[in-house]
Design a protein around this motif. Structure first.
Motif, PDB file in Angstrom:
ATOM      1  N   THR A 189       0.657  -1.339   0.035  1.00 46.81           N
ATOM      2  CA  THR A 189      -0.273  -0.075  -0.057  1.00 46.81           C
ATOM      3  C   THR A 189       0.989   0.786  -0.030  1.00 46.81           C
ATOM      4  O   THR A 189       1.858   1.104   0.596  1.00 46.81           O
ATOM      5  N   ASP A 190       0.385   2.510  -0.556  1.00 47.57           N
ATOM      6  CA  ASP A 190       1.214   3.123  -0.944  1.00 47.57           C
ATOM      7  C   ASP A 190       0.937   4.556   0.065  1.00 47.57           C
ATOM      8  O   ASP A 190      -0.297   4.532  -0.067  1.00 47.57           O
ATOM      9  N   ILE A 191       1.652   4.820   1.089  1.00 46.63           N
ATOM     10  CA  ILE A 191       1.386   5.958   1.942  1.00 46.63           C
ATOM     11  C   ILE A 191       2.166   7.063   1.831  1.00 46.63           C
ATOM     12  O   ILE A 191       3.738   6.398   0.913  1.00 46.63           O
ATOM     13  N   GLN A 192       1.843   7.899   2.669  1.00 43.59           N
ATOM     14  CA  GLN A 192       3.093   8.893   2.460  1.00 43.59           C
ATOM     15  C   GLN A 192       3.777   9.567   4.157  1.00 43.59           C
ATOM     16  O   GLN A 192       2.382   9.761   4.812  1.00 43.59           O
ATOM     17  N   GLY A 193       4.263   9.975   4.201  1.00 43.31           N
ATOM     18  CA  GLY A 193       5.186   9.869   5.885  1.00 43.31           C
ATOM     19  C   GLY A 193       6.016  11.430   5.792  1.00 43.31           C
ATOM     20  O   GLY A 193       6.314  10.980   4.952  1.00 43.31           O
ATOM     21  N   ARG A 194       6.169  11.490   7.163  1.00 47.69           N
ATOM     22  CA  ARG A 194       6.924  13.344   7.010  1.00 47.69           C
ATOM     23  C   ARG A 194       8.298  12.587   8.167  1.00 47.69           C
ATOM     24  O   ARG A 194       8.539  11.768   8.240  1.00 47.69           O
ATOM     25  N   ASP A 195       9.368  12.864   6.449  1.00 45.87           N
ATOM     26  CA  ASP A 195      10.573  12.438   7.119  1.00 45.87           C
ATOM     27  C   ASP A 195      11.214  13.156   9.001  1.00 45.87           C
ATOM     28  O   ASP A 195      10.462  14.381   8.798  1.00 45.87           O
ATOM     29  N   CYS A 196      11.655  12.326   9.233  1.00 43.70           N
ATOM     30  CA  CYS A 196      11.947  13.496  10.552  1.00 43.70           C
ATOM     31  C   CYS A 196      13.771  13.442  10.666  1.00 43.70           C
ATOM     32  O   CYS A 196      14.194  14.471  11.589  1.00 43.70           O
ATOM     33  N   GLY A 197      13.906  13.194   9.691  1.00 35.32           N
ATOM     34  CA  GLY A 197      15.611  14.590   9.795  1.00 35.32           C
ATOM     35  C   GLY A 197      16.268  13.814   9.079  1.00 35.32           C
ATOM     36  O   GLY A 197      17.017  12.467   9.256  1.00 35.32           O
ATOM     37  N   ASP A 198      17.594  13.742   9.167  1.00 34.05           N
ATOM     38  CA  ASP A 198      18.962  13.570   9.015  1.00 34.05           C
ATOM     39  C   ASP A 198      19.688  13.413  10.270  1.00 34.05           C
ATOM     40  O   ASP A 198      19.911  11.774   9.881  1.00 34.05           O
ATOM     41  N   GLU A 199      19.590  13.748  10.807  1.00 36.81           N
ATOM     42  CA  GLU A 199      20.434  12.785  11.882  1.00 36.81           C
ATOM     43  C   GLU A 199      19.315  11.921  13.061  1.00 36.81           C
ATOM     44  O   GLU A 199      20.695  11.103  12.879  1.00 36.81           O
ATOM     45  N   VAL A 200      18.177  11.711  12.715  1.00 39.66           N
ATOM     46  CA  VAL A 200      18.260   9.841  13.175  1.00 39.66           C
ATOM     47  C   VAL A 200      18.513   9.315  11.876  1.00 39.66           C
ATOM     48  O   VAL A 200      18.157   8.367  11.809  1.00 39.66           O
ATOM     49  N   SER A 201      18.486   9.517  10.345  1.00 40.49           N
ATOM     50  CA  SER A 201      18.279   9.052   9.275  1.00 40.49           C
ATOM     51  C   SER A 201      20.076   8.046   9.339  1.00 40.49           C
ATOM     52  O   SER A 201      20.413   7.065   9.173  1.00 40.49           O
ATOM     53  N   ARG A 202      20.937   9.236   9.472  1.00 41.78           N
ATOM     54  CA  ARG A 202      21.954   8.725  10.002  1.00 41.78           C
ATOM     55  C   ARG A 202      22.440   7.277  11.162  1.00 41.78           C
ATOM     56  O   ARG A 202      23.235   7.195  11.048  1.00 41.78           O
ATOM     57  N   TRP A 203      21.770   7.933  12.501  1.00 48.07           N
ATOM     58  CA  TRP A 203      21.838   7.180  12.902  1.00 48.07           C
ATOM     59  C   TRP A 203      21.472   5.774  12.854  1.00 48.07           C
ATOM     60  O   TRP A 203      21.646   4.979  13.739  1.00 48.07           O
ATOM     61  N   LEU A 204      19.895   5.334  11.965  1.00 48.39           N
ATOM     62  CA  LEU A 204      19.502   4.815  11.852  1.00 48.39           C
ATOM     63  C   LEU A 204      20.746   3.635  10.519  1.00 48.39           C
ATOM     64  O   LEU A 204      21.022   2.678  11.370  1.00 48.39           O
ATOM     65  N   THR A 205      21.404   4.194  10.076  1.00 48.63           N
ATOM     66  CA  THR A 205      22.039   4.052   8.982  1.00 48.63           C
ATOM     67  C   THR A 205      23.299   2.949   9.617  1.00 48.63           C
ATOM     68  O   THR A 205      23.354   2.190   9.319  1.00 48.63           O
ATOM     69  N   SER A 206      23.768   3.692  10.595  1.00 50.33           N
ATOM     70  CA  SER A 206      25.025   3.496  11.433  1.00 50.33           C
ATOM     71  C   SER A 206      24.649   2.053  11.718  1.00 50.33           C
ATOM     72  O   SER A 206      25.636   1.119  12.533  1.00 50.33           O
ATOM     73  N   TYR A 207      23.412   2.459  12.508  1.00 52.02           N
ATOM     74  CA  TYR A 207      23.159   1.266  13.692  1.00 52.02           C
ATOM     75  C   TYR A 207      22.628   0.221  12.679  1.00 52.02           C
ATOM     76  O   TYR A 207      23.725  -0.896  13.024  1.00 52.02           O
ATOM     77  N   PHE A 208      22.273   0.013  11.422  1.00 47.46           N
ATOM     78  CA  PHE A 208      22.217  -0.962  10.465  1.00 47.46           C
ATOM     79  C   PHE A 208      23.426  -1.135  10.041  1.00 47.46           C
ATOM     80  O   PHE A 208      23.514  -2.373   9.038  1.00 47.46           O
ATOM     81  N   GLN A 209      24.190  -0.974   9.962  1.00 49.07           N
ATOM     82  CA  GLN A 209      26.114  -0.182   9.406  1.00 49.07           C
ATOM     83  C   GLN A 209      25.492  -1.192   7.895  1.00 49.07           C
ATOM     84  O   GLN A 209      26.023  -1.599   7.337  1.00 49.07           O
ATOM     85  N   SER A 210      25.054  -0.115   7.881  1.00 48.12           N
ATOM     86  CA  SER A 210      24.469   0.233   5.927  1.00 48.12           C
ATOM     87  C   SER A 210      25.619   1.990   5.380  1.00 48.12           C
ATOM     88  O   SER A 210      25.501   2.655   5.672  1.00 48.12           O
ATOM     89  N   SER A 211      25.460   0.964   4.081  1.00 49.94           N
ATOM     90  CA  SER A 211      26.094   1.628   2.968  1.00 49.94           C
ATOM     91  C   SER A 211      24.326   2.851   2.157  1.00 49.94           C
ATOM     92  O   SER A 211      24.868   3.571   2.528  1.00 49.94           O
ATOM     93  N   GLN A 212      23.347   2.462   2.658  1.00 50.86           N
ATOM     94  CA  GLN A 212      21.993   2.845   2.140  1.00 50.86           C
ATOM     95  C   GLN A 212      21.808   3.760   3.014  1.00 50.86           C
ATOM     96  O   GLN A 212      21.433   2.334   4.425  1.00 50.86           O
TER      97      GLN A 212
END
Length: 158
Positions: A121-144
């Motif tokens: 299902t297609d939905i829309q969500g408001r992005d929570c920002g770059d800081e939490v994005s970096r946190w999640l990306t680091s936690y998942f040890q991902s280049s994506q």
């Protein structure tokens, strides 16, 4: 027609709904972020889209990949280890080996609205920002990059 109605009425009268206890609620859990650890609450409102306790709405926050597809424990098993709590006007995330991070419940309306896909299902969500994005990306040890988005009823892209 009248005979069937009369029989149905007599059956209903004999077998009327009677309230009886069928179980006991021992714990109420709200999952603010899909696939992360739950928050135990003492009480909750039952709304059309799930449970709510204060600012915490059940599964109204979502981790998404760069293409907007939701991330669950199937894609990133360690997501289930992220603790979610509230502190003041913020949602707080904690995970093994990571510093705690907070995201305001009141996101700026200038944050982008992202197209997301949840169980087809297609939905829309408001992005929570770059800081939490970096946190999640680091936690998942991902280049994506990974993003945290918040579902807001009635949100539309500008």
């Amino acid at each position: 027609g009248l005979g069937v109605t009369a029989i149905a009425y007599l059956w209903w009268r004999k077998n009327r709904w009677q309230l009886r206890q069928v179980g006991t609620v021992s714990q109420l859990l709200i999952y603010p972020i899909k696939s992360c650890r739950p928050v135990s609450v003492e009480e909750a409102e039952c709304l059309e889209l799930g449970l709510r306790n204060g600012e915490l709405d059940d599964r109204h926050w979502l981790v998404v990949a760069e293409d907007g597809h939701m991330v669950t424990g199937r894609q990133e098993p360690q997501i289930v280890l992220i603790d979610v709590n509230r502190h003041g006007g913020s949602l707080c995330l904690e995970a093994p080996g990571m510093e705690k991070i907070s995201v305001s419940f009141s996101l700026p309306k200038t944050n982008k609205v992202l197209d997301c896909r949840v169980f087809g299902t297609d939905i829309q969500g408001r992005d929570c920002g770059d800081e939490v994005s970096r946190w999640l990306t680091s936690y998942f040890q991902s280049s994506q990059p990974y993003r945290l988005v918040h579902f807001e009823p009635g949100v539309m892209k500008p």
